[in-house]
Design an enzyme around this catalytic site. Structure first.
Site, PDB file in Angstrom:
ATOM      1  N   ASP A   1      30.074  34.729 -17.054  1.00 22.01           N
ATOM      2  CA  ASP A   1      30.283  34.396 -15.641  1.00 22.01           C
ATOM      3  C   ASP A   1      30.118  35.625 -14.754  1.00 22.01           C
ATOM      4  O   ASP A   1      29.979  36.745 -15.234  1.00 22.01           O
ATOM      5  CB  ASP A   1      31.662  33.749 -15.424  1.00 22.01           C
TER       6      ASP A   1
ATOM      7  N   GLU B   1      37.881  26.308 -14.672  1.00 21.38           N
ATOM      8  CA  GLU B   1      39.296  26.186 -14.363  1.00 21.38           C
ATOM      9  C   GLU B   1      39.804  24.804 -14.789  1.00 21.38           C
ATOM     10  O   GLU B   1      38.997  23.905 -15.082  1.00 21.38           O
ATOM     11  CB  GLU B   1      39.500  26.382 -12.847  1.00 21.38           C
TER      12      GLU B   1
END
Ligand code: PGA
Length: 250
Positions: A71, A149
């Site tokens: 990421d 998330e």
């Protein structure tokens, strides 16, 4: 759902990191064009330091290894001290002798209108490399993997995501006085699950709850790391403190 969960518990994070670095070096020696998926954060720091030491002191050759980063913040300049591009370059890629032409990160500077295409190209580059052989991961205190998330679907691919409040709060001290970006570009959970093998590193008491939720809690989107129970080859690399909340798995 078949799953072969392997849990390794080390006295210290340093001992765990040394073991993983040595094994990664052995794998790269056997397969020079090994494809690694790599995370950033405090968790892999000792691992990367040892991979660098192995290169400098013991001739470990990472020069043909391909690296795809998990990421990156978005937007962020790759020169920023907060960027994962800079973290990787400084902590591992340059001092470890990796070839910049073989290391890939999601871009923190791609224009909003071009993000979806960029993400599709990132997935295509992973596929063109033959897929990720070993995906290393940290885990968030909220169970996130990369910037996947809680609430992230298991079918997600590399995409622009909004960061959870707790993720931004934890990053705030290192960003101060700058604000933490609200978004990131992250491999998805489906991207992670595509890896042939996964090594999850979790160290310290603050990770104990997330580790227990991932290994023993309900499997579902509330704890993204619980998705790993659907993967056939996952290795959990823990220190003692990170095991504090486990009841059944040890
Ligand atoms: P950390 O972050 O290694 O800095 O604890 C891991 C994560 O949040 O995924």
């Amino acid at each position: 759902m078949t799953s072969a969960v392997q849990i390794e518990v080390y006295a210290t994070s340093a001992a765990a990191s040394l073991t993983c670095a040595a094994e990664a070096a052995a794998r790269a020696a056997a397969e020079p064009e090994l494809v690694l998926g790599l995370p950033t954060g405090s968790t892999p720091r000792q691992l990367y330091a040892e991979m660098v030491r192995l290169h400098r002191a013991e001739g470990a050759d990472w020069s043909r290894v391909r690296v795809f980063n998990l990421d990156e913040y978005w937007p962020i300049d790759p020169g920023s001290v907060h960027s994962f591009a800079r973290f990787m370059r400084e902590q591992l890629l340059e001092p470890g002798g990796f070839d910049p032409a073989r290391t890939f990160l999601p871009s923190g500077t791609v224009e909003r209108g071009a993000v979806d295409r960029h993400c599709a190209e990132y997935e295509a580059a992973i596929a063109a490399a033959g897929g990720i052989r070993i995906q290393l991961l940290g885990i968030g205190v909220n169970g996130h993997l990369g910037f996947n998330e809680p609430g992230s679907s298991w079918s997600t691919r590399t995409r622009l995501v909004e960061l959870a409040e707790v993720t931004r709060r934890r990053a705030a001290p290192s960003f101060f006085p700058d604000p933490v970006p609200t978004h990131g570009i992250s491999m998805g959970l489906a991207t992670v699950l595509d890896a042939e093998e996964i090594w999850v590193l979790a160290f310290g008491a603050e990770k104990a709850e997330a580790v227990a939720a991932a290994l023993e809690g309900p499997v579902g989107v509330a704890c993204p790391a619980s998705v790993l129970r659907a993967h056939p080859r996952v290795r959990w690399v823990l220190d003692e403190a990170a095991t504090a909340r486990l009841t059944r798995s040890r």
